[in-house]
Structure formats: C-alpha cells, structure tokens
Design a protein around this motif. Structure first.
Motif, PDB file in Angstrom:
ATOM      1  N   GLN A  73       4.040  49.828 -14.024  1.00  0.00           N
ATOM      2  CA  GLN A  73       4.131  50.175 -14.531  1.00  0.00           C
ATOM      3  C   GLN A  73       4.225  51.519 -15.746  1.00  0.00           C
ATOM      4  OE1 GLN A  73       7.645  46.745 -15.073  1.00  0.00           O
ATOM      5  NE2 GLN A  73       7.731  48.153 -16.437  1.00  0.00           N
ATOM      6  N   ASP A  74       2.614  51.988 -15.810  1.00  0.00           N
ATOM      7  CA  ASP A  74       2.417  53.026 -16.417  1.00  0.00           C
ATOM      8  C   ASP A  74       2.316  54.262 -14.870  1.00  0.00           C
ATOM      9  OD1 ASP A  74       1.916  51.903 -18.386  1.00  0.00           O
ATOM     10  OD2 ASP A  74      -0.230  51.448 -18.459  1.00  0.00           O
ATOM     11  N   GLY A  75       3.001  54.925 -15.565  1.00  0.00           N
ATOM     12  CA  GLY A  75       2.798  56.659 -14.852  1.00  0.00           C
ATOM     13  C   GLY A  75       3.848  56.468 -13.655  1.00  0.00           C
ATOM     14  N   ILE A  76       4.890  55.738 -13.657  1.00  0.00           N
ATOM     15  CA  ILE A  76       5.864  55.188 -12.562  1.00  0.00           C
ATOM     16  C   ILE A  76       6.543  56.251 -11.763  1.00  0.00           C
ATOM     17  CG2 ILE A  76       7.390  53.898 -13.484  1.00  0.00           C
ATOM     18  CD1 ILE A  76       7.659  52.124 -11.212  1.00  0.00           C
ATOM     19  N   TYR A  77       6.677  57.812 -13.099  1.00  0.00           N
ATOM     20  CA  TYR A  77       7.924  58.994 -12.485  1.00  0.00           C
ATOM     21  C   TYR A  77       6.782  59.310 -13.085  1.00  0.00           C
ATOM     22  CZ  TYR A  77      10.989  55.209 -13.686  1.00  0.00           C
ATOM     23  OH  TYR A  77      12.357  54.035 -13.970  1.00  0.00           O
ATOM     24  N   ARG A  78       5.567  59.902 -12.963  1.00  0.00           N
ATOM     25  CA  ARG A  78       4.793  60.859 -13.128  1.00  0.00           C
ATOM     26  C   ARG A  78       5.269  61.937 -12.915  1.00  0.00           C
ATOM     27  NH1 ARG A  78       0.007  58.471 -11.837  1.00  0.00           N
ATOM     28  NH2 ARG A  78      -0.492  57.723 -13.923  1.00  0.00           N
ATOM     29  N   ASN A  79       5.551  62.101 -11.821  1.00  0.00           N
ATOM     30  CA  ASN A  79       5.575  63.574 -11.425  1.00  0.00           C
ATOM     31  C   ASN A  79       7.117  63.884 -11.680  1.00  0.00           C
ATOM     32  OD1 ASN A  79       3.156  63.446  -9.578  1.00  0.00           O
ATOM     33  ND2 ASN A  79       4.183  62.490  -8.134  1.00  0.00           N
ATOM     34  N   PHE A  80       7.961  63.333 -12.216  1.00  0.00           N
ATOM     35  CA  PHE A  80       9.230  63.785 -12.693  1.00  0.00           C
ATOM     36  C   PHE A  80       9.711  63.721 -13.779  1.00  0.00           C
ATOM     37  CE2 PHE A  80       8.995  61.373  -8.333  1.00  0.00           C
ATOM     38  CZ  PHE A  80       8.699  63.030  -7.721  1.00  0.00           C
ATOM     39  N   THR A  81       8.248  63.291 -14.893  1.00  0.00           N
ATOM     40  CA  THR A  81       9.384  63.328 -16.368  1.00  0.00           C
ATOM     41  C   THR A  81       7.560  64.308 -16.715  1.00  0.00           C
ATOM     42  OG1 THR A  81       7.261  61.903 -16.572  1.00  0.00           O
ATOM     43  CG2 THR A  81       9.668  61.114 -16.133  1.00  0.00           C
ATOM     44  N   LYS A  82       8.272  65.112 -18.293  1.00  0.00           N
ATOM     45  CA  LYS A  82       7.492  65.906 -19.150  1.00  0.00           C
ATOM     46  C   LYS A  82       7.077  65.260 -19.691  1.00  0.00           C
ATOM     47  CE  LYS A  82       9.494  69.496 -20.485  1.00  0.00           C
ATOM     48  NZ  LYS A  82      10.620  70.062 -22.151  1.00  0.00           N
ATOM     49  N   LYS A  83       6.776  64.175 -20.165  1.00  0.00           N
ATOM     50  CA  LYS A  83       5.835  62.839 -20.914  1.00  0.00           C
ATOM     51  C   LYS A  83       5.730  61.578 -20.256  1.00  0.00           C
ATOM     52  CE  LYS A  83       3.320  62.686 -25.117  1.00  0.00           C
ATOM     53  NZ  LYS A  83       1.825  63.047 -24.229  1.00  0.00           N
ATOM     54  N   GLU A  84       5.616  60.544 -20.196  1.00  0.00           N
ATOM     55  CA  GLU A  84       5.131  59.612 -19.982  1.00  0.00           C
ATOM     56  C   GLU A  84       4.677  58.355 -21.464  1.00  0.00           C
ATOM     57  OE1 GLU A  84       6.756  57.171 -16.148  1.00  0.00           O
ATOM     58  OE2 GLU A  84       5.150  58.979 -15.443  1.00  0.00           O
ATOM     59  N   ILE A  85       4.764  57.705 -21.573  1.00  0.00           N
ATOM     60  CA  ILE A  85       3.777  57.055 -22.582  1.00  0.00           C
ATOM     61  C   ILE A  85       3.916  55.589 -22.503  1.00  0.00           C
ATOM     62  CG2 ILE A  85       3.601  58.937 -24.090  1.00  0.00           C
ATOM     63  CD1 ILE A  85       5.582  57.295 -26.326  1.00  0.00           C
ATOM     64  N   SER A  86       3.442  55.094 -22.703  1.00  0.00           N
ATOM     65  CA  SER A  86       3.469  53.263 -23.067  1.00  0.00           C
ATOM     66  C   SER A  86       3.161  52.709 -24.867  1.00  0.00           C
ATOM     67  CB  SER A  86       2.051  52.551 -21.636  1.00  0.00           C
ATOM     68  OG  SER A  86       2.802  52.293 -20.893  1.00  0.00           O
ATOM     69  N   LEU A  87       4.009  52.173 -25.311  1.00  0.00           N
ATOM     70  CA  LEU A  87       3.480  51.982 -26.023  1.00  0.00           C
ATOM     71  C   LEU A  87       2.448  50.247 -26.462  1.00  0.00           C
ATOM     72  CD1 LEU A  87       7.030  51.805 -28.059  1.00  0.00           C
ATOM     73  CD2 LEU A  87       5.355  53.846 -27.712  1.00  0.00           C
ATOM     74  N   PRO A  88       1.696  51.110 -27.644  1.00  0.00           N
ATOM     75  CA  PRO A  88       0.309  49.756 -27.976  1.00  0.00           C
ATOM     76  C   PRO A  88       1.560  48.141 -28.067  1.00  0.00           C
ATOM     77  CG  PRO A  88       1.137  50.649 -29.500  1.00  0.00           C
ATOM     78  CD  PRO A  88       1.393  51.800 -28.756  1.00  0.00           C
ATOM     79  N   LEU A  89       0.298  47.007 -27.665  1.00  0.00           N
ATOM     80  CA  LEU A  89       1.442  45.568 -27.682  1.00  0.00           C
ATOM     81  C   LEU A  89       1.514  45.483 -29.377  1.00  0.00           C
ATOM     82  CD1 LEU A  89       2.967  43.135 -25.924  1.00  0.00           C
ATOM     83  CD2 LEU A  89       0.865  42.997 -26.140  1.00  0.00           C
ATOM     84  N   GLY A  90       0.409  45.032 -29.312  1.00  0.00           N
ATOM     85  CA  GLY A  90      -0.210  45.135 -31.193  1.00  0.00           C
ATOM     86  C   GLY A  90       1.007  45.532 -32.516  1.00  0.00           C
ATOM     87  N   GLU A  91       1.502  45.365 -33.765  1.00  0.00           N
ATOM     88  CA  GLU A  91       2.063  45.749 -34.370  1.00  0.00           C
ATOM     89  C   GLU A  91       1.371  45.732 -35.729  1.00  0.00           C
ATOM     90  OE1 GLU A  91       5.468  43.339 -34.614  1.00  0.00           O
ATOM     91  OE2 GLU A  91       6.633  43.638 -33.023  1.00  0.00           O
ATOM     92  N   SER A  92       0.455  46.605 -35.573  1.00  0.00           N
ATOM     93  CA  SER A  92      -0.564  46.149 -36.962  1.00  0.00           C
ATOM     94  C   SER A  92       0.436  47.588 -37.500  1.00  0.00           C
ATOM     95  CB  SER A  92      -2.053  46.801 -36.471  1.00  0.00           C
ATOM     96  OG  SER A  92      -2.861  47.619 -35.906  1.00  0.00           O
ATOM     97  N   GLU A  93      -0.343  48.496 -38.498  1.00  0.00           N
ATOM     98  CA  GLU A  93       0.107  49.618 -39.674  1.00  0.00           C
ATOM     99  C   GLU A  93      -0.836  50.774 -38.071  1.00  0.00           C
ATOM    100  OE1 GLU A  93      -0.732  52.193 -43.847  1.00  0.00           O
ATOM    101  OE2 GLU A  93      -0.761  49.738 -43.669  1.00  0.00           O
TER     102      GLU A  93
END
Length: 560
Positions: free
Chosen positions: A119-139
């Motif tokens: 799913q990373d970059g799945i809409y890469r050509n049709f969005t202004k920005k794509e991110i994946s959030l980190p899994l961990g919940e550290s500060e």
C-alpha cells in the motif's frame, strides 16, 4: 469511547483542528480504530458506504458541494485499490480528499498474510503527498507522525488543492476502547500567501493585450464564480474580446460564446483564418470539445497565456508562450483598468456565427426523429431554473453541450479523467449536501456500472436520475473509427438488454419511463413537479442507429 491507538487519537485531533469533520467510512476490521474514534467521539459527521469505489466518488461530490476537504476511511487490501479511480479524478479536478487507509504492519507485507498488499505509494501519481505513519507509539514516533500529518493536511489545500494519502499500519488488538478526550496535539499552521504580479508585468501584459487585434479567452471547467464572471463581462464590453465557454465553465453572460462543437463545425466551412486569434488566454480545467482543440492547433495564436496558481505548463493548443501564476479573477481585475477600448468586430464575427448556428440547430432538432437529440433538448427545457446538473461522460456531456444551458443552473461533471465509472456516486455525494434540486444525466452503461451509488442511506429527495437507455455504448457510433470496425457491435457498442426499473425499485426511487416524445413530455412534467417529493429515476429509451444518424445529421446541417 475511542480507540486506544495513540496515532489514531492524534490524527483525529489534527483533523478537527483543521476543520475536517466529514468522514466517509467503508466497513472493515483493520480500520476499526479509525471507525471507533471518528464515530465515537461525537464531533465528526460520519457516513457509512460499503462500496469503496462508490464511497470515494461520493466523497468527491461532497467535497465539491462543501468546498472543503473530506476524509475517506477504508480497510487494508483491495479496499484501498477501489479508491484509486476517484482519487485520480479528484487529482485532476483539484479536489482535496484526505485518504486514510488502514494497513498491516510492514513485516507482514508479501508474507502470505490475508488482506495484505503493497500500500505504500499506491496513489503516488495522483496525490500531492503520501505518507505511512510509524507503527510504534514512542514519544519521538508520535512527534514524527504529527509533523507528517500536519504537512499532509496543509499541502492538500495549499496552491492548487488535491488529494493526499495517509497510510496507517495497525497491529492487533484493533478494537480496544477507552473513554478519554482526544490529546492536545501541536498544530503546524500554514499562512497563505498572495501571488502578485509586479506593476511592470501588468503594464507589459496590458500592452500586449492592447496590441492584439483578436483576443480569444478560453474558460475551462470551473466552479461557479460570480466575481470572475463580472470582470470578464466588463472586459468583453471594453475590449471586444471573445470569451468561449462550455456549460461546465459555469459562466452565463450572453455576451460569451457557447455551443462550441456545432460552432466549430460551421466555422470550418467558413474561412477558419478569420477566427484565428492573435492572443489566446486560457484558464480553468479541461474543455470537452475535441473540435475546438483541433481548430486551435491548426490555427495557432501568436501568443498563448495560461493562467494558473500552480505553474502548470498546459500547452494543449501547442502555442503556449507564457505561464502567469495567478488566479484568473485576480489577473483580469489587475489588467482591466489598463486596457484600451477597441472595436468589437472580432466579437461580432463570433456572435454572428453563433446565432446562425443556434438557428440551424433549432431547425434541425425540430425536424429530427425521436432520438437522443430530441431527448436532451426536452430535458433542457424541463429542468427547473437554479438547479444543479451533473453530466455523465461519453454521450450525455456532448449532447448537453450542444443544447443551450438551463437558466442559472450550475454544471458539474467528472471531466478530470472523463471515466464513466463514478458520475452517479459523485452526484449523490453532492446532492446530499446541496439544498437545490440535483439532476444527474447519464447513459445506460454508466448507470449500471455505478448503480451502487444508490446503495447507501444518503439519497436525498432532491435527487433526480435520468438514464438515457440506447441499449449500449452509443458514443462509439458517433465518433469515427469504432463504428466502421467489424468488432463494433460486440466489443465497442456492447449491447445492453437490461432496464433500470428493478434497480430503482431496489433502492426506493420512484420510477418513470418514456419511449417517445409524448411520453417524455408527460414524464418530465411529473418528474419535476412540486408533488414529486421523493428521489426519482426517469429511464428514456432511444434507438442507437437513429441516434447516430441524427447526431451526424446535425453537424452536416449546421455546415450549410
């Protein structure tokens, strides 16, 4: 009660801080933490639509109606792929969708885990920005995620708006809840900047405009903008420039020229060079008319200025000489005081030709047999003033643009990518927010393709669906090439033997039908009467062969 997932709590907090509170949710388990939080917190307006493809188009229409971002929430796997058509359409229509996709942790990608794709970059050509959030919940991970979310939400609405994608890997347990307030998350504000032309630039542009004997202004697809219309009207009065517009430009001043396709057909039988502009100024989205594009490519302007807020170098007519990074309304406001009054011979040339074409078109329609040409003329006369009209792609948008526009109506269409797959879902989303009567006109193949648009709880009484059932893809009979192919009947026209009545009954729409002109007149009268207080569908049956004959006959007729 909201999810225990801190990334989701933080995301919800930032959405609210950015006044993004409309959420379209498609059911699933992996996106459970988002569903629990958005629906459970009480400050979001959540709507549930099962079909992700339809849900994304619904969000597109809703965002157009509200003129603000709308968020989409889905599970992992192919659910994310089903968003893609609407995300692409939103990208080319400049609509800011916030796409939130749940995902498996990256250590399960390509490990034969269920409901798991890349799913990373799945809409890469049709969005202004794509991110994946980190899994961990550290500060540090929460700080990093908040910064990225802030950036995404700001980018979605800055410059030319467009979709952004936030992919969210989530570990089990997915459905643990807690009764707490959303966290106070730092908002990174983005201050808007005004694009301004220097005084010398304005002077130079005005001088070039004043020196050009023949100025042609092309208004592409636009949202309604009374201020822009007013300044263009004043400019035409002063300079005699020609403003060309289609219904999707949402410009209604009678000084402007419409009926583009038939106008082009008649013009080519005249002396095309007479209409060739010295200066071409374009702005807005795409034009439907292929004939106009061909005309301007063959009869190139000496100068072509394109007005944009995002530096797009749209050289559609192969004559681009200048990109002006400014809003079209602001540009004409700056230029107008410096423009000299001119003779209006060029404007009169276009208006005389337009008047001639309109008279010939009306005469041809009056002489025509029962066909789509008659149907669209009657529909146009029946739709109440001050309506919203959504045009399906292929033949509906082309027929509608041949006829005059409805008085004070606003027109919309999925002309970013021009697909047939989501026009009804988009119209349903728009109508859900609109207080006006909303009519969607589409062909039979497009209707059946997008029939899940009616599979939700948000169908308003202000919705009118008109299905032109000519038993297949009649567009391929109108354009050169496919209709002459041995594969035409099976693989282009794609004969359709089904009717819309059963679908209307399934989803609770009142059903009307018409198979001739008398029946159509009676059906339209009831369809748009004040007594009709429920959503309704009108199915109109025509013959594809007769449609093709009358459509081609119209263009021959106006070439006289």
């Amino acid at each position: 009660m909201i999810s225990t997932k801190k990334h989701i709590q933080q995301l919800a907090s930032l959405l609210l801080a950015n006044k993004i509170d409309d959420i379209i949710i498609s059911p699933g388990s992996r996106n459970g933490p988002m569903t629990h939080t958005f629906s459970g917190y009480g400050l979001f307006n959540c709507r549930n639509i099962v079909d992700e493809r339809s849900a994304a188009y619904f969000a597109l229409g809703l965002a157009q109606a509200k003129q603000k971002p709308v968020a989409l929430v889905c599970s992992s796997g192919t659910a994310t792929l089903n968003y893609a058509p609407a995300v692409a359409e939103a990208f080319y229509l400049n609509v800011p969708l916030i796409v939130l996709t749940a995902d498996r942790p990256d250590y399960w990608i390509d490990q034969a885990e269920s409901q798991c794709i890349r799913q990373d970059g799945i809409y890469r050509n049709f969005t202004k920005k794509e991110i994946s959030l980190p899994l961990g919940e550290s500060e540090k991970e929460l700080w990093f995620a908040a910064r990225q979310i802030n950036e995404c939400l700001n980018i979605a609405v800055s410059g030319t708006p467009a979709p952004v994608h936030i992919n969210i890997p989530l570990e089990e347990p997915l459905h643990d809840l807690v009764d707490v307030q959303l966290p106070s998350t730092k908002v990174i504000a983005q201050e808007g900047t005004e694009t301004a032309l220097s005084e010398s630039s304005v002077e130079n542009l005005a001088t070039a405009f004043n020196k050009a004997p023949k100025v042609l202004i092309l208004a592409g697809q636009l949202i309604p903008n009374p201020g822009l219309e007013n300044v263009l009207s004043e400019l035409v009065n002063t300079t005699g420039a020609v403003v060309l517009k289609e219904h999707l430009s949402n410009l209604n001043d009678p000084q402007f020229c419409g009926n583009i396709d038939t106008l082009m057909a008649a013009m080519l039988e005249d002396v095309p060079a007479k209409y060739q502009p010295d200066l071409l100024i374009s702005f807005g989205g795409q034009y439907v008319s292929k004939a106009l594009k061909q005309f301007l490519r063959k009869n190139k302007a000496t100068q072509h200025w394109h007005l944009t807020r995002s530096n797009e170098h749209f050289d559609t007519y192969q004559s681009l000489t200048k990109v002006v990074n400014i809003d079209a309304g602001d540009f004409f406001e700056l230029l107008l005081p410096k423009l000299a009054a001119k003779e209006k011979a060029y404007l009169q040339l276009w208006k005389n030709k337009e008047e001639q074409v309109m008279q010939l078109s009306e005469k041809c329609i009056a002489l025509s047999d029962w066909s789509d040409l008659i149907v669209f003329d009657q529909i146009r006369k029946a739709i109440p003033e001050n309506s919203v009209i959504h045009l399906g792609n292929s033949t509906p948008v082309r027929y509608a643009l041949i006829c005059d526009s409805v008085q004070d109506a606003h027109y919309f269409s999925n002309r970013g990518t021009s697909g047939i797959d989501g026009p009804m879902s988009t119209a349903v989303g728009f109508a859900h927010e609109s207080e006006k009567l909303n009519t969607i006109i589409l062909g039979d193949l497009s209707f059946f393709y997008d029939s899940n648009a009616l599979w939700n709880n948000y169908i308003g009484n202000n919705l009118r669906v008109i299905v032109i059932n000519n038993r297949g893809g009649n567009i391929f009979g109108l354009i050169k090439g496919p209709s002459d192919s041995p594969a035409y009947q099976e693989h282009f026209f794609t004969e359709n033997k089904f009717k819309a009545e059963g679908i209307a009954q399934t989803f609770g729409l009142d059903y009307f039908k018409a198979e001739n002109e008398n029946e159509l007149h009676g059906a339209l009268t009831e369809f748009y009467s004040a007594k009709q207080q429920a959503p309704a569908l009108l199915e109109i049956f025509t013959d594809a062969e007769i449609n093709t004959k009358t459509f081609r006959g119209l263009f021959k007729f106006v070439k006289q």
